[in-house]
Design a protein around this motif. Structure first.
Motif, PDB file in Angstrom:
ATOM      1  N   MET A 180       0.848  -1.161   0.000  1.00 55.29           N
ATOM      2  CA  MET A 180       0.000   0.000   0.000  1.00 55.29           C
ATOM      3  C   MET A 180       0.899   1.230   0.000  1.00 55.29           C
ATOM      4  SD  MET A 180      -2.651  -1.416   2.880  1.00 55.29           S
ATOM      5  CE  MET A 180      -1.383  -2.287   3.799  1.00 55.29           C
ATOM      6  N   GLN A 181       0.588   2.182  -0.792  1.00 60.50           N
ATOM      7  CA  GLN A 181       1.387   3.395  -0.930  1.00 60.50           C
ATOM      8  C   GLN A 181       0.580   4.580  -0.413  1.00 60.50           C
ATOM      9  OE1 GLN A 181       3.099   3.828  -4.809  1.00 60.50           O
ATOM     10  NE2 GLN A 181       3.205   6.035  -4.645  1.00 60.50           N
ATOM     11  N   PHE A 182       1.246   5.466   0.353  1.00 57.66           N
ATOM     12  CA  PHE A 182       0.573   6.610   0.954  1.00 57.66           C
ATOM     13  C   PHE A 182       1.433   7.861   0.804  1.00 57.66           C
ATOM     14  CE2 PHE A 182      -0.721   2.807   3.177  1.00 57.66           C
ATOM     15  CZ  PHE A 182      -2.101   2.907   3.147  1.00 57.66           C
ATOM     16  N   THR A 183       0.773   9.003   0.730  1.00 58.29           N
ATOM     17  CA  THR A 183       1.514  10.260   0.689  1.00 58.29           C
ATOM     18  C   THR A 183       2.187  10.488   2.029  1.00 58.29           C
ATOM     19  OG1 THR A 183      -0.426  11.520   1.376  1.00 58.29           O
ATOM     20  CG2 THR A 183      -0.039  11.313  -1.002  1.00 58.29           C
ATOM     21  N   SER A 184       3.334  11.116   2.000  1.00 52.43           N
ATOM     22  CA  SER A 184       4.095  11.381   3.233  1.00 52.43           C
ATOM     23  C   SER A 184       3.545  12.624   3.927  1.00 52.43           C
ATOM     24  CB  SER A 184       5.578  11.537   2.912  1.00 52.43           C
ATOM     25  OG  SER A 184       6.103  10.307   2.485  1.00 52.43           O
ATOM     26  N   THR A 185       2.309  12.508   4.376  1.00 54.05           N
ATOM     27  CA  THR A 185       1.598  13.583   5.059  1.00 54.05           C
ATOM     28  C   THR A 185       0.866  12.991   6.259  1.00 54.05           C
ATOM     29  OG1 THR A 185      -0.439  13.223   3.788  1.00 54.05           O
ATOM     30  CG2 THR A 185       1.183  14.779   2.850  1.00 54.05           C
ATOM     31  N   PRO A 186       0.422  13.837   7.188  1.00 61.37           N
ATOM     32  CA  PRO A 186      -0.397  13.310   8.290  1.00 61.37           C
ATOM     33  C   PRO A 186      -1.640  12.574   7.794  1.00 61.37           C
ATOM     34  CG  PRO A 186       0.371  15.498   8.833  1.00 61.37           C
ATOM     35  CD  PRO A 186       0.760  15.250   7.391  1.00 61.37           C
ATOM     36  N   ARG A 187      -2.243  13.049   6.700  1.00 60.44           N
ATOM     37  CA  ARG A 187      -3.401  12.359   6.131  1.00 60.44           C
ATOM     38  C   ARG A 187      -3.009  10.965   5.645  1.00 60.44           C
ATOM     39  NH1 ARG A 187      -6.110  11.670   1.100  1.00 60.44           N
ATOM     40  NH2 ARG A 187      -8.356  11.542   1.426  1.00 60.44           N
ATOM     41  N   GLY A 188      -1.848  10.848   5.004  1.00 65.64           N
ATOM     42  CA  GLY A 188      -1.370   9.544   4.553  1.00 65.64           C
ATOM     43  C   GLY A 188      -1.164   8.585   5.713  1.00 65.64           C
ATOM     44  N   ALA A 189      -0.603   9.096   6.810  1.00 70.75           N
ATOM     45  CA  ALA A 189      -0.387   8.259   7.997  1.00 70.75           C
ATOM     46  C   ALA A 189      -1.718   7.805   8.584  1.00 70.75           C
ATOM     47  CB  ALA A 189       0.428   9.020   9.037  1.00 70.75           C
ATOM     48  N   ARG A 190      -2.698   8.702   8.614  1.00 70.36           N
ATOM     49  CA  ARG A 190      -4.020   8.359   9.140  1.00 70.36           C
ATOM     50  C   ARG A 190      -4.692   7.292   8.270  1.00 70.36           C
ATOM     51  NH1 ARG A 190      -5.998  13.101   9.071  1.00 70.36           N
ATOM     52  NH2 ARG A 190      -7.218  12.935   7.159  1.00 70.36           N
ATOM     53  N   LEU A 191      -4.597   7.445   6.949  1.00 73.78           N
ATOM     54  CA  LEU A 191      -5.174   6.458   6.042  1.00 73.78           C
ATOM     55  C   LEU A 191      -4.489   5.100   6.188  1.00 73.78           C
ATOM     56  CD1 LEU A 191      -5.670   8.633   2.851  1.00 73.78           C
ATOM     57  CD2 LEU A 191      -7.463   7.725   4.360  1.00 73.78           C
ATOM     58  N   ALA A 192      -3.165   5.106   6.357  1.00 70.77           N
ATOM     59  CA  ALA A 192      -2.427   3.856   6.545  1.00 70.77           C
ATOM     60  C   ALA A 192      -2.910   3.136   7.803  1.00 70.77           C
ATOM     61  CB  ALA A 192      -0.930   4.135   6.628  1.00 70.77           C
ATOM     62  N   ARG A 193      -3.047   3.888   8.874  1.00 78.58           N
ATOM     63  CA  ARG A 193      -3.515   3.298  10.140  1.00 78.58           C
ATOM     64  C   ARG A 193      -4.910   2.702   9.972  1.00 78.58           C
ATOM     65  NH1 ARG A 193      -4.164   7.799  13.126  1.00 78.58           N
ATOM     66  NH2 ARG A 193      -6.405   7.714  12.867  1.00 78.58           N
ATOM     67  N   ARG A 194      -5.797   3.417   9.323  1.00 78.78           N
ATOM     68  CA  ARG A 194      -7.166   2.934   9.137  1.00 78.78           C
ATOM     69  C   ARG A 194      -7.206   1.695   8.248  1.00 78.78           C
ATOM     70  NH1 ARG A 194     -11.352   7.369   7.764  1.00 78.78           N
ATOM     71  NH2 ARG A 194     -12.724   5.724   8.476  1.00 78.78           N
ATOM     72  N   LEU A 195      -6.393   1.691   7.194  1.00 79.22           N
ATOM     73  CA  LEU A 195      -6.386   0.539   6.299  1.00 79.22           C
ATOM     74  C   LEU A 195      -5.823  -0.699   6.998  1.00 79.22           C
ATOM     75  CD1 LEU A 195      -7.141  -0.461   3.549  1.00 79.22           C
ATOM     76  CD2 LEU A 195      -4.911   0.263   2.708  1.00 79.22           C
ATOM     77  N   VAL A 196      -4.789  -0.523   7.819  1.00 82.35           N
ATOM     78  CA  VAL A 196      -4.230  -1.647   8.587  1.00 82.35           C
ATOM     79  C   VAL A 196      -5.300  -2.208   9.520  1.00 82.35           C
ATOM     80  CG1 VAL A 196      -2.609  -2.229  10.443  1.00 82.35           C
ATOM     81  CG2 VAL A 196      -1.800  -1.026   8.399  1.00 82.35           C
ATOM     82  N   SER A 197      -6.003  -1.350  10.236  1.00 79.60           N
ATOM     83  CA  SER A 197      -7.039  -1.809  11.158  1.00 79.60           C
ATOM     84  C   SER A 197      -8.148  -2.551  10.406  1.00 79.60           C
ATOM     85  CB  SER A 197      -7.623  -0.620  11.920  1.00 79.60           C
ATOM     86  OG  SER A 197      -8.609  -1.046  12.822  1.00 79.60           O
ATOM     87  N   HIS A 198      -8.530  -2.029   9.255  1.00 80.30           N
ATOM     88  CA  HIS A 198      -9.572  -2.672   8.449  1.00 80.30           C
ATOM     89  C   HIS A 198      -9.124  -4.048   7.957  1.00 80.30           C
ATOM     90  CE1 HIS A 198     -13.047  -2.995   5.862  1.00 80.30           C
ATOM     91  NE2 HIS A 198     -12.258  -3.241   4.830  1.00 80.30           N
ATOM     92  N   ARG A 199      -7.897  -4.125   7.450  1.00 80.60           N
ATOM     93  CA  ARG A 199      -7.385  -5.410   6.945  1.00 80.60           C
ATOM     94  C   ARG A 199      -7.294  -6.434   8.074  1.00 80.60           C
ATOM     95  NH1 ARG A 199      -4.764  -6.056   2.247  1.00 80.60           N
ATOM     96  NH2 ARG A 199      -6.525  -4.766   1.687  1.00 80.60           N
TER      97      ARG A 199
END
Length: 136
Positions: free
Chosen positions: A1-20
């Protein structure tokens, strides 16, 4: 999974990990999901704070694997900054008045294993942590 290096990207990464993790049978309110999501959040935050190179994203990889009868979940966060890496041993606790420096200490305390590896085929490094979710 690829995310922008921003606080929003970090938040999306965390949410996607929890969902998976929920899809894999570790419900949102389980200790395993909460712990692994916390680890993902800390590693993603470190990637954007310490491993960011302008114009480049960070990557998150979530893997479930077994060693004998024991199942582990491993979170890998790759950034593109090669010359700057975390300490290779468990970091010392920060002083009370320091505003940063608790992320990897927290990861080292809640994960069963963690480490740093070079990124193959691209600049940067991978910081990873593994947890045996069924021991939670």
């Amino acid at each position: 999974m690829q995310f922008t290096s921003t606080p929003r990207g970090a938040r999306l990464a965390r949410r996607l990990v929890s969902h998976r993790l929920d899809e894999w049978g570790y419900p949102y309110d389980s200790t395993a999901n909460e712990t692994l999501t916390l680890i993902a959040a800390e590693l993603a935050a470190n990637a954007i704070r310490h491993g960011h190179v302008r114009g480049r994203d960070f990557h998150v990889r979530l893997v479930q694997y077994s060693v004998g009868a024991t199942t582990f979940v491993r979170i890998e966060v790759a950034d593109t900054r090669t010359e700057r890496g975390p300490p290779l041993e468990t970091p010392a606790p920060p002083t009370v008045d320091e505003e940063a420096g608790r992320g990897l200490l927290l990861v080292s305390r809640v994960a069963d294993r963690w480490g740093v590896a070079p990124r193959v085929g691209a600049p940067g490094k991978i910081v990873w942590a593994a947890l045996e979710p069924n021991s939670q």
